[in-house]
Design a protein around this motif. Sequence first.
Motif, PDB file in Angstrom:
ATOM      1  N   MET A   1       0.838  -1.184   0.000  1.00 57.25           N
ATOM      2  CA  MET A   1       0.000   0.000   0.000  1.00 57.25           C
ATOM      3  C   MET A   1       0.883   1.247   0.000  1.00 57.25           C
ATOM      4  O   MET A   1       2.065   1.195   0.297  1.00 57.25           O
ATOM      5  N   ASN A   2       0.273   2.377  -0.321  1.00 55.50           N
ATOM      6  CA  ASN A   2       1.005   3.631  -0.404  1.00 55.50           C
ATOM      7  C   ASN A   2       1.268   4.178   0.990  1.00 55.50           C
ATOM      8  O   ASN A   2       0.328   4.412   1.758  1.00 55.50           O
ATOM      9  N   ALA A   3       2.522   4.409   1.317  1.00 55.46           N
ATOM     10  CA  ALA A   3       2.888   4.875   2.658  1.00 55.46           C
ATOM     11  C   ALA A   3       2.373   6.280   2.938  1.00 55.46           C
ATOM     12  O   ALA A   3       2.321   6.704   4.096  1.00 55.46           O
ATOM     13  N   THR A   4       1.986   7.006   1.896  1.00 58.28           N
ATOM     14  CA  THR A   4       1.482   8.364   2.094  1.00 58.28           C
ATOM     15  C   THR A   4      -0.022   8.401   2.357  1.00 58.28           C
ATOM     16  O   THR A   4      -0.576   9.473   2.620  1.00 58.28           O
ATOM     17  N   ASP A   5      -0.694   7.275   2.282  1.00 61.09           N
ATOM     18  CA  ASP A   5      -2.138   7.228   2.547  1.00 61.09           C
ATOM     19  C   ASP A   5      -2.399   7.614   3.999  1.00 61.09           C
ATOM     20  O   ASP A   5      -1.808   7.044   4.918  1.00 61.09           O
ATOM     21  N   ARG A   6      -3.337   8.551   4.208  1.00 63.09           N
ATOM     22  CA  ARG A   6      -3.589   9.050   5.560  1.00 63.09           C
ATOM     23  C   ARG A   6      -5.028   8.864   6.012  1.00 63.09           C
ATOM     24  O   ARG A   6      -5.351   9.170   7.156  1.00 63.09           O
ATOM     25  N   THR A   7      -5.885   8.389   5.134  1.00 64.05           N
ATOM     26  CA  THR A   7      -7.269   8.121   5.512  1.00 64.05           C
ATOM     27  C   THR A   7      -7.670   6.748   4.993  1.00 64.05           C
ATOM     28  O   THR A   7      -7.044   6.217   4.068  1.00 64.05           O
ATOM     29  N   PRO A   8      -8.720   6.148   5.559  1.00 63.20           N
ATOM     30  CA  PRO A   8      -9.202   4.875   5.017  1.00 63.20           C
ATOM     31  C   PRO A   8      -9.597   4.984   3.544  1.00 63.20           C
ATOM     32  O   PRO A   8      -9.406   4.028   2.789  1.00 63.20           O
ATOM     33  N   ALA A   9     -10.139   6.135   3.146  1.00 59.61           N
ATOM     34  CA  ALA A   9     -10.501   6.314   1.735  1.00 59.61           C
ATOM     35  C   ALA A   9      -9.259   6.291   0.856  1.00 59.61           C
ATOM     36  O   ALA A   9      -9.281   5.757  -0.262  1.00 59.61           O
ATOM     37  N   ASP A  10      -8.143   6.856   1.350  1.00 60.87           N
ATOM     38  CA  ASP A  10      -6.872   6.775   0.617  1.00 60.87           C
ATOM     39  C   ASP A  10      -6.444   5.321   0.453  1.00 60.87           C
ATOM     40  O   ASP A  10      -5.992   4.904  -0.626  1.00 60.87           O
ATOM     41  N   LEU A  11      -6.566   4.543   1.522  1.00 61.79           N
ATOM     42  CA  LEU A  11      -6.178   3.133   1.475  1.00 61.79           C
ATOM     43  C   LEU A  11      -6.992   2.376   0.429  1.00 61.79           C
ATOM     44  O   LEU A  11      -6.458   1.547  -0.311  1.00 61.79           O
ATOM     45  N   LEU A  12      -8.282   2.673   0.365  1.00 65.91           N
ATOM     46  CA  LEU A  12      -9.137   1.986  -0.604  1.00 65.91           C
ATOM     47  C   LEU A  12      -8.765   2.384  -2.034  1.00 65.91           C
ATOM     48  O   LEU A  12      -8.727   1.535  -2.925  1.00 65.91           O
ATOM     49  N   ARG A  13      -8.459   3.649  -2.244  1.00 63.68           N
ATOM     50  CA  ARG A  13      -8.046   4.087  -3.577  1.00 63.68           C
ATOM     51  C   ARG A  13      -6.757   3.391  -4.013  1.00 63.68           C
ATOM     52  O   ARG A  13      -6.615   2.987  -5.169  1.00 63.68           O
ATOM     53  N   SER A  14      -5.828   3.256  -3.093  1.00 58.86           N
ATOM     54  CA  SER A  14      -4.575   2.571  -3.409  1.00 58.86           C
ATOM     55  C   SER A  14      -4.806   1.105  -3.721  1.00 58.86           C
ATOM     56  O   SER A  14      -4.199   0.543  -4.639  1.00 58.86           O
ATOM     57  N   ALA A  15      -5.680   0.463  -2.951  1.00 59.81           N
ATOM     58  CA  ALA A  15      -6.011  -0.943  -3.206  1.00 59.81           C
ATOM     59  C   ALA A  15      -6.661  -1.097  -4.574  1.00 59.81           C
ATOM     60  O   ALA A  15      -6.381  -2.056  -5.307  1.00 59.81           O
ATOM     61  N   LEU A  16      -7.510  -0.153  -4.933  1.00 58.67           N
ATOM     62  CA  LEU A  16      -8.198  -0.201  -6.224  1.00 58.67           C
ATOM     63  C   LEU A  16      -7.203  -0.033  -7.371  1.00 58.67           C
ATOM     64  O   LEU A  16      -7.304  -0.720  -8.395  1.00 58.67           O
TER      65      LEU A  16
END
Length: 249
Positions: A1-16
């Motif tokens: 996953m992207n280490a710069t992700d700071r919200t759960p929505a960021d995490l989901l975008r990276s997973a997508l």
Amino acid sequence: MNATDRTPADLLRSALAADPGRPLVTFYDDATGERVELSVATFANWVAKTANLLQGDLGAEPGDRLALLLPAHWQSAVWLLACASVGVVAEVDGDPAGADLVVAGPDALERGLACGGERVALALRPLGGRFPQPPAGYADYAVEVPGQGDRFAPFVPVDADGPGLVVGGEELSYAQLTTRAREDAAKLGIGPGSRVLTGLGYDAWEGLCAGLYGPLAAGGSVVLCRNLDRLSADALAQRIESERVTHTV
């Protein structure tokens, strides 16, 4: 996953972006025999539709408080990510009387009527089915969500340092939530490709982390089991094998 992700929505975008076709949430209800598997893409689509409902039809704004009166369920996971997409604070098992909105399951409808704002009810039936009769005082989620847009954009950017989640009396910002999810996933040895089976509820951080945020933050997936106590030891062992489970919590 992207280490710069700071919200759960960021995490989901990276997973997508990384692998939209891989499983993210596999849900079992051992009281009904239901099994639902959602890929990252399918889960993200549900989140986008729900976020559009939340921001558009329900008029929710960043900082609003939503009392989430739902058990551990794949639709509960969708609502948690939809709240994070809009910037709404999800208060798990929160007080409806003090909330701006309430989302309630079948067992919490009477309690949820204490909310003076918008109310949404979930039947939690297999395949996301509707209530046989619409509950008084509520919009039926299964009626309202299908027509929502498949893409979501917040009216204003979500503040990662703003309040994001209240569970077990503790309030976390989105950034704190994401950081803790990464750390706790690492402690459990959860990483890319991990399959985490859990029967914990969503009413405490441990259940939320194992059943959603930890696998999402680590690039894994979750096998979320409701009413797991109804399963025999042999049946559980078969499920662990068939679902290629790597971790149980």
